[in-house]
Design a protein around this motif. Structure first.
Motif, short mmCIF file in Angstrom:
data_model
loop_
_atom_site.label_atom_id
_atom_site.label_comp_id
_atom_site.label_asym_id
_atom_site.label_seq_id
_atom_site.Cartn_x
_atom_site.Cartn_y
_atom_site.Cartn_z
N ILE B 8 -2.30 6.53 -1.64
CA ILE B 8 -2.10 5.14 -1.19
C ILE B 8 -3.27 4.28 -1.69
O ILE B 8 -4.43 4.67 -1.61
CB ILE B 8 -1.98 5.08 0.34
CG1 ILE B 8 -0.80 5.93 0.84
CG2 ILE B 8 -1.84 3.63 0.83
CD1 ILE B 8 0.57 5.52 0.34
N THR B 10 -5.62 0.58 -2.08
CA THR B 10 -6.40 -0.21 -1.11
C THR B 10 -5.54 -1.18 -0.30
O THR B 10 -5.85 -1.47 0.85
CB THR B 10 -7.49 -1.03 -1.82
OG1 THR B 10 -6.87 -1.75 -2.90
CG2 THR B 10 -8.59 -0.15 -2.39
N ASP B 11 -4.46 -1.67 -0.89
CA ASP B 11 -3.62 -2.60 -0.15
C ASP B 11 -2.36 -1.94 0.41
O ASP B 11 -1.39 -2.61 0.76
CB ASP B 11 -3.26 -3.82 -1.01
CG ASP B 11 -2.70 -3.41 -2.37
OD1 ASP B 11 -2.36 -2.22 -2.55
OD2 ASP B 11 -2.61 -4.28 -3.25
N GLY B 12 -2.38 -0.58 0.46
CA GLY B 12 -1.29 0.13 1.11
C GLY B 12 -0.11 0.46 0.22
O GLY B 12 0.88 1.03 0.68
N ARG B 13 -0.22 0.13 -1.08
CA ARG B 13 0.92 0.39 -1.96
C ARG B 13 0.87 1.79 -2.57
O ARG B 13 -0.19 2.40 -2.67
CB ARG B 13 0.92 -0.62 -3.10
CG ARG B 13 1.35 -1.99 -2.70
CD ARG B 13 1.36 -2.90 -3.90
NE ARG B 13 0.02 -3.14 -4.42
CZ ARG B 13 -0.23 -3.49 -5.68
NH1 ARG B 13 0.74 -3.59 -6.55
NH2 ARG B 13 -1.47 -3.73 -6.07
#
Lengths: 275, 238, 228
Positions: B8, B10-13
């Motif tokens: 995953i 840093t922005d959750g993607r």
């Protein structure tokens, strides 16, 4: 590049002729699609520069010189020296080059050349620090284009790379609270050598090292820079046309192969220059 | 660490996920065509003026339209204030942006005129040039310029040793490679390609294929935005 | 039977042995759209009626122009396009025109509105205008509004039905330039109503039920007026 006088009708006829020839695997100047023009690299042409190289590629001629200053590092990279590549097309280079600040073509040329040198990690900037956060070496590589006949991107890149390989910079030390010149010289900390390979796409046919006439009628220019390990480190499409997606991977293949040949020429020239 | 042990970011993607994208067409009343895009944290306004008379007159081309592009970052678009004077980076991006859009336009249909495309970065994040091209192409369609296809753009790259789609700000700055690509989806032609970083031939190919595949998702959003304005979104986009 | 389809640039409209007409292009036997608009497939050809775009002059178009400059030989008109229109003094005064005998601004001044026809226009020259013909010439009164030129065909309607409907419902005279410049004259209340209909047509030009919507708008006034 707007370095040649353009005429819509002449371009159309020239393009038609080029396509006829390319169908037979030939080019207007007698080369095959994957042949470079004669490449000559003269090392140390400018004695007052810390490093220099005069590159002749067909009729295209550029000269690069290295100069050094001791400066404060950039605030976001206190532990790294500074490297600045700048190219200018001089008014001597063609009847259509004008004096004045660099236009978008010259800026693109500088930035793409810089990108190859920087991304390959050619100069180990972490070794160009005198006092971290205070004093670092600032390496300027300035390129003057003296004559234009296509493929400024490769000629400029070869000149920059050769001049950096050739450079002997004055050594500085930090003593008694000040930076002093030692009187000695040292080579730059070189850790890789990037080689640029530029192609023109004319109706999805790729040719390397396009000359001025070919650039005048091409759909797109494609520059790919390959490092010592055969990895890609920079690239740029230029020109107002487009190309089929699979052409890019074909260009990658060509660039990796051609870079080996060019690398030998530059290494040889640098060796001769040093001897 | 830009990608965690579960893959995953840093922005959750995930590696092959796009950031959220929002587009609105026709947002500026004075412009002949306009488009506002939010692409991750990018907020970009594009205005198209033209075809119109050329000033200065001598710049006019007798056989086709003069296309001019300006990519510009607002001083407040970045963490530290950006000097409003155009930087060398902005000049280069303006050029590649123009060259990315030009293949889609039939400039021969408007001789002796000019089209101006203004791409204003109000807030910058990674991939602002790709978001700018994507919005500019829609703004050109909104302006009713004859065009063979839309142009859709996305960046791919390498972060923490992995090939990823659509780099955000941190990934763009600290990643190992960045490759913006623009294509005309129907004609299947590349109009923009830039690359910086280190990739083996195999990695390069993987990243490039990812870009070619993902750009179709951007294209779908562009069409939806045009349908929303012109056909009140009432017709389903295939 | 004409088939209609909403399209954006690059959309494949149809595949087959059809003629690619206005605002389309053909590669092989696939026909694509060049514009955002309404594609019409029928009678052996495909065309797109665009919903946006700048007015590009065509020979024979009747346009409303504003005089913006005067030289010794011609009036220069803003015709709401990327090209200026030129009305030569010779076309107005005849062959005997000489700049020493006539003063152009005695005839039309800067700011004057003219209804003119596009006499000639091609890739190399700016549009030349003419005011000789029925109804052409200076426009003396009215309120000027601009619509997107691409919507003008819907304002005209089938064989002029829409414009006649607007004129009869509002008791106004509507001068419609194909360049999207419209001059409405009549009683103030009528002018307001005419503009309201024109704006409705402009915003709903892509909808098939446009006529019904216009009639509903007009009917709603009829009820209100009858109440009075």
């Amino acid at each position: 590049m707007s370095m040649v006088k353009r005429s819509a009708i002449v371009d159309k006829l020239r393009r038609k002729r080029m396509l006829e020839l390319l169908a037979e695997g030939k080019r207007i100047d007698g080369r095959g699609p994957l042949d470079y023009r004669k490449l000559e690299v003269e090392i140390g042409a400018i004695e007052k520069a810390e490093g220099s190289a005069l590159v002749t590629l067909g009729n295209t001629k550029v000269v690069a010189g290295v100069k050094v200053k001791v400066e404060e590092p950039f605030p976001d990279t206190p532990d790294k020296g500074i490297l600045i590549v700048n190219a200018e097309v001089l008014p001597v280079a063609s009847a259509y080059a004008e004096p004045g600040p660099p236009d978008e073509n010259a800026i693109e040329l500088s930035r793409v050349t810089d990108r190859g040198v920087r991304a390959s990690g050619m100069v180990d900037l972490s070794k160009l620090v005198i006092v971290e956060g205070k004093w670092v070496y600032s390496i300027f590589v300035d390129v003057s284009v003296l004559n234009t006949d296509g493929n400024l991107f490769d000629a400029t890149s070869y000149a920059v790379v050769s001049a950096l390989l050739n450079a002997k910079i004055p050594k500085y030390v930090f003593e008694d609270g000040e930076v002093k010149e030692t009187g000695e010289v040292m080579p730059l900390p070189i850790s890789n050598v990037p080689i640029s390979v530029t192609m023109a796409s004319i109706e999805d046919k790729l040719v390397v090292d396009p000359n001025g006439e070919e650039e005048g009628v091409m759909d797109a220019r494609l520059t790919l820079v390959v490092d010592e390990e055969g990895r890609l480190c920079a690239g740029q499409k230029g020109g107002s046309g487009s190309l089929r997606p699979e052409k890019l991977m074909e260009a990658v293949e060509i660039a990796i192969n051609k870079s080996k040949e060019i690398r030998k020429v530059i290494e040889e020239a640098v060796k001769v220059g040093k001897a | 660490m830009l990608i965690d042990e579960k893959g995953i970011r840093t922005d959750g993607r995930k590696w092959n996920e796009l950031r959220p994208i929002k587009m609105e067409v026709g947002v500026l009343k004075n412009a002949d065509g306009s488009c506002y895009i939010e692409f991750g944290k990018n907020k970009i306004m594009v205005a198209v003026y033209g075809p119109k008379e050329v000033h200065p007159r001598h710049m006019a081309l007798s056989d086709r339209c003069l296309l001019r592009c300006r990519y510009h970052m607002s001083p407040f678009s970045t963490t530290t204030r950006k000097n409003p004077a155009p930087s060398r980076r902005e000049i280069e991006i303006s050029k590649v942006l123009r060259e990315a859009l030009e293949p889609s336009l039939i400039l021969e249909d408007y001789p002796r005129t000019a089209i101006d495309v203004f791409v204003e970065i109000l807030q910058s994040d990674g991939g602002s040039r790709c978001a700018g091209i994507t919005a500019a192409s829609v703004a050109l369609a909104d302006a009713g310029i004859n065009m063979r296809d839309l142009v859709s753009a996305v960046a791919v790259g390498k972060v923490d040793g992995k090939i990823v789609l659509d780099l955000n700000d941190v990934e763009d700055k600290e990643g190992e490679a960045d490759m913006p690509v623009a294509i005309m989806p129907n004609l299947n032609r590349v109009t923009l390609f830039q690359f910086e970083g280190i990739l083996t031939k195999e990695e390069f190919e993987k990243a490039y294929e990812l870009a070619l595949k993902s750009v179709k998702k951007i294209y779908k959003i562009q069409r939806e935005a045009l349908y929303e304005k012109y056909f009140e979104g009432e017709v389903k986009v295939e | 039977m004409v088939k209609r389809k909403y399209v954006v640039p690059g959309d494949l409209i149809v595949e087959g042995d059809l003629r690619a007409s206005t605002n389309t292009f053909k590669t092989g036997n696939r026909i694509y759209s060049l514009r955002v608009g309404l594609a019409e497939i029928g009678n052996g050809s495909v065309r797109v009626i665009p919903l946006s775009g700048t007015y590009i002059p065509r020979v024979g178009d009747v346009v409303v122009g504003e005089v913006i400059d005067i030289s010794a030989f011609a009036w220069q008109l803003d015709i709401n396009s990327c090209f200026y229109g030129y009305l030569t003094a010779q076309s107005v005064f005849g062959r005997g025109y000489s700049p020493s005998k006539y003063n152009l601004s005695n005839k039309f001044k800067i700011g004057d509105l003219l209804l003119a026809k596009i006499q000639s226009f091609d890739r190399t020259r700016d549009p030349m205008l003419s005011i000789s013909g029925p109804g052409l010439g200076p426009i003396e009164r009215g309120v000027v509004i601009k619509v997107n030129a691409m919507k003008v065909p819907r304002l005209i309607g089938k064989k002029g039905s829409m414009i006649r409907l607007i004129e009869s419902a509002t008791k106004c005279k509507v001068i419609l330039g194909q360049n999207g410049v419209i001059v409405v004259s009549g009683e103030p209340d009528g002018v307001s109503k005419a503009i309201e209909i024109i704006r409705l047509v402009e915003s709903k030009a892509h909808l098939a039920e446009l006529n019904r919507m216009v009639k509903e708008l007009i009917d709603s006034w009829g009820v209100r007026d009858a109440d009075r």
